[in-house]
Scaffold this active site. Structure first.
Site, mmCIF file in Angstrom:
data_model
loop_
_atom_site.group_PDB
_atom_site.id
_atom_site.type_symbol
_atom_site.label_atom_id
_atom_site.label_comp_id
_atom_site.label_asym_id
_atom_site.label_seq_id
_atom_site.Cartn_x
_atom_site.Cartn_y
_atom_site.Cartn_z
ATOM 1 N N ASP A 13 1.017 -1.002 0.024
ATOM 2 C CA ASP A 13 -0.048 0.203 0.096
ATOM 3 C C ASP A 13 0.955 1.263 -0.134
ATOM 4 O OD1 ASP A 13 -2.503 1.697 0.266
ATOM 5 O OD2 ASP A 13 -1.893 1.822 2.346
ATOM 6 N N SER A 14 0.299 2.453 -0.115
ATOM 7 C CA SER A 14 1.116 3.611 0.002
ATOM 8 C C SER A 14 1.557 3.935 1.316
ATOM 9 C CB SER A 14 0.258 4.813 -0.561
ATOM 10 O OG SER A 14 -0.879 4.767 -0.024
ATOM 11 N N CYS A 76 -4.381 -1.634 -1.766
ATOM 12 C CA CYS A 76 -4.425 -0.170 -1.842
ATOM 13 C C CYS A 76 -5.333 -0.137 -3.113
ATOM 14 C CB CYS A 76 -3.225 0.270 -2.520
ATOM 15 S SG CYS A 76 -3.255 1.926 -2.897
ATOM 16 N N GLU A 153 -4.103 8.530 8.899
ATOM 17 C CA GLU A 153 -2.779 8.677 9.244
ATOM 18 C C GLU A 153 -2.604 9.004 10.633
ATOM 19 O OE1 GLU A 153 0.321 7.679 7.375
ATOM 20 O OE2 GLU A 153 -1.077 6.480 5.970
ATOM 21 N N CYS A 185 -11.157 2.493 0.036
ATOM 22 C CA CYS A 185 -9.577 2.781 0.182
ATOM 23 C C CYS A 185 -9.217 2.101 1.591
ATOM 24 C CB CYS A 185 -9.436 4.307 0.351
ATOM 25 S SG CYS A 185 -8.092 5.002 1.331
ATOM 26 N N HIS A 187 -7.380 2.762 3.852
ATOM 27 C CA HIS A 187 -7.211 3.969 4.909
ATOM 28 C C HIS A 187 -8.578 3.681 5.690
ATOM 29 C CE1 HIS A 187 -3.272 4.795 3.518
ATOM 30 N NE2 HIS A 187 -3.173 5.504 4.554
#
Ligand code: DGL
Length: 268
Positions: A13-14, A76, A153, A185, A187
Site C-alpha cells: 500500500d502507499s 491499495c 494516518e 480505500c 485507510h
C-alpha cells in the site's frame, strides 16, 4: 494443482492503510508469512495521476517479486484501480476491486451501492465498471474523500473533526438511499467508528481486507495458490520506503493482536 508453498505473500500500500488488509489476512491465515511494503516516501497515491500510480505500483511489485514472494496483494484501492492485471511476470496479483465489488453485491438487497474512495479511485470508475459487469441493474453512487487519508494516518477515529467531515462526505450518498457502502480505500476502515456513526446500522460496510481474504481462501482451497505447510513459525515483516516512528507506532496499533516480527526501511 499448486503444491504447498512456504514463501511469504507480498502485500503493498502507499502507507498504513494496507495494514488493515494485512491484519485480516494474518488472522485468517495463521500459517502464512507476509512481507508488507508501505511506500511511505511517496504517499499519498490518491491525488496522483494514473500513470504515476501505475509506475509506483509496478516498482512495488518488482521489488516484492525480488523478495521471492509467492503472490502479491495490492492492498491499495488506488493502485488496484490502475493496475488490473491478475499476474505480473507469472506472479499472481490480487487486486481489491473485484472482491470488494462482489462482496457489495452479495450483501446489498436494493443494489444501491455507495462507494467512498480517493480521487484517483473514484475518477477511474473501476468499481462502477466492475459492479455493473457483475450486475448491470445495480446503481453505484460514488464520493471522493481526499481528507480521510490524513485523518486515518493521524489515527483520528471518533474525533469530532472526523465525525463532521464524514457527515459532510456521506450526506449525498445517504440521500440516494444506499444500503451498502464500500470503504474503497484501505485507510478508511481505520475511521470505521466515525463512518458507521453517520451511516447507522441499516447500511452495510464492505472493507477490502475481509473481501480479499475470502478470495485468497478460495484460491488456496481450490489449489490455485499453494498454502504454507506451516512447518516453521510464520513471519510478518514490515518494510517502508521512509523511516517514521509514527508509522511504527500506528502499525502496531492497527495490527493488534497481530504482531510484526520486524520493521525496516528499504530502497526500491
Ligand atoms: N490506501 C490507499 C487506497 O486504498 C490510498 C491512500 C493514498 O492516497 O495513498 O486507496
Amino acid at each position: 494443482m499448486s503444491k504447498a508453498d512456504s514463501r511469504p505473500i507480498g502485500v503493498f500500500d502507499s502507507g498504513i492503510g494496507g495494514l488493515t488488509v494485512l491484519k485480516e489476512l494474518a488472522l485468517q491465515f495463521p500459517q502464512e508469512s507476509f512481507l508488507y511494503l508501505g511506500d511511505t516516501a511517496r504517499l499519498p497515491y490518491g491525488s496522483k495521476s494514473p500513470s504515476t500510480i501505475r509506475k509506483y505500483s509496478e516498482q512495488n511489485i518488482i521489488f516484492l517479486e525480488k523478495q521471492n514472494v509467492k503472490a502479491i496483494v495490492i492492498a491499495c484501492n488506488t493502485a488496484s484501480s490502475q493496475l488490473t492485471e491478475h499476474e505480473f511476470d507469472g506472479l499472481p496479483i490480487y487486486n481489491v476491486i473485484e472482491p470488494g465489488s462482489q462482496r457489495a453485491l452479495e450483501v446489498s438487497s436494493s443494489k444501491r451501492i455507495g462507494l467512498l474512495g480517493t480521487r484517483a479511485t473514484v475518477n477511474s470508475k473501476a468499481y462502477t465498471k466492475k459492479i455493473m459487469e457483475f450486475d448491470p441493474k445495480a446503481q453505484v453512487f460514488d464520493q471522493a474523500c481526499p481528507l480521510f487519508v490524513p485523518l486515518a494516518e493521524e489515527g483520528w477515529d471518533s474525533d469530532p473533526v472526523t465525525n463532521l467531515i464524514v457527515f459532510r462526505y456521506l450526506t449525498p450518498l445517504l440521500q440516494n438511499h444506499i444500503d451498502t457502502l464500500i470503504l474503497g480505500c484501505t485507510h478508511y476502515p481505520i475511521l470505521k467508528n466515525s463512518i458507521s456513526r453517520v451511516t447507522g446500522s441499516s447500511v452495510e460496510l464492505v472493507d477490502s481486507g475481509e473481501a480479499i481474504a475470502r478470495w485468497l481462501d478460495r484460491d488456496m482451497k481450490e489449489n490455485r495458490l499453494g498454502a504454507s505447510p506451516g512447518v516453521e513459525p510464520r513471519r510478518i515483516e514490515i518494510m517502508t520506503t521512509d523511516h517514521s516512528d509514527h508509522f511504527t507506532e500506528a502499525a502496531m496499533r492497527i495490527l493488534k493482536p497481530v504482531k510484526a516480527d520486524g520493521f525496516r526501511v528499504v530502497d526500491l
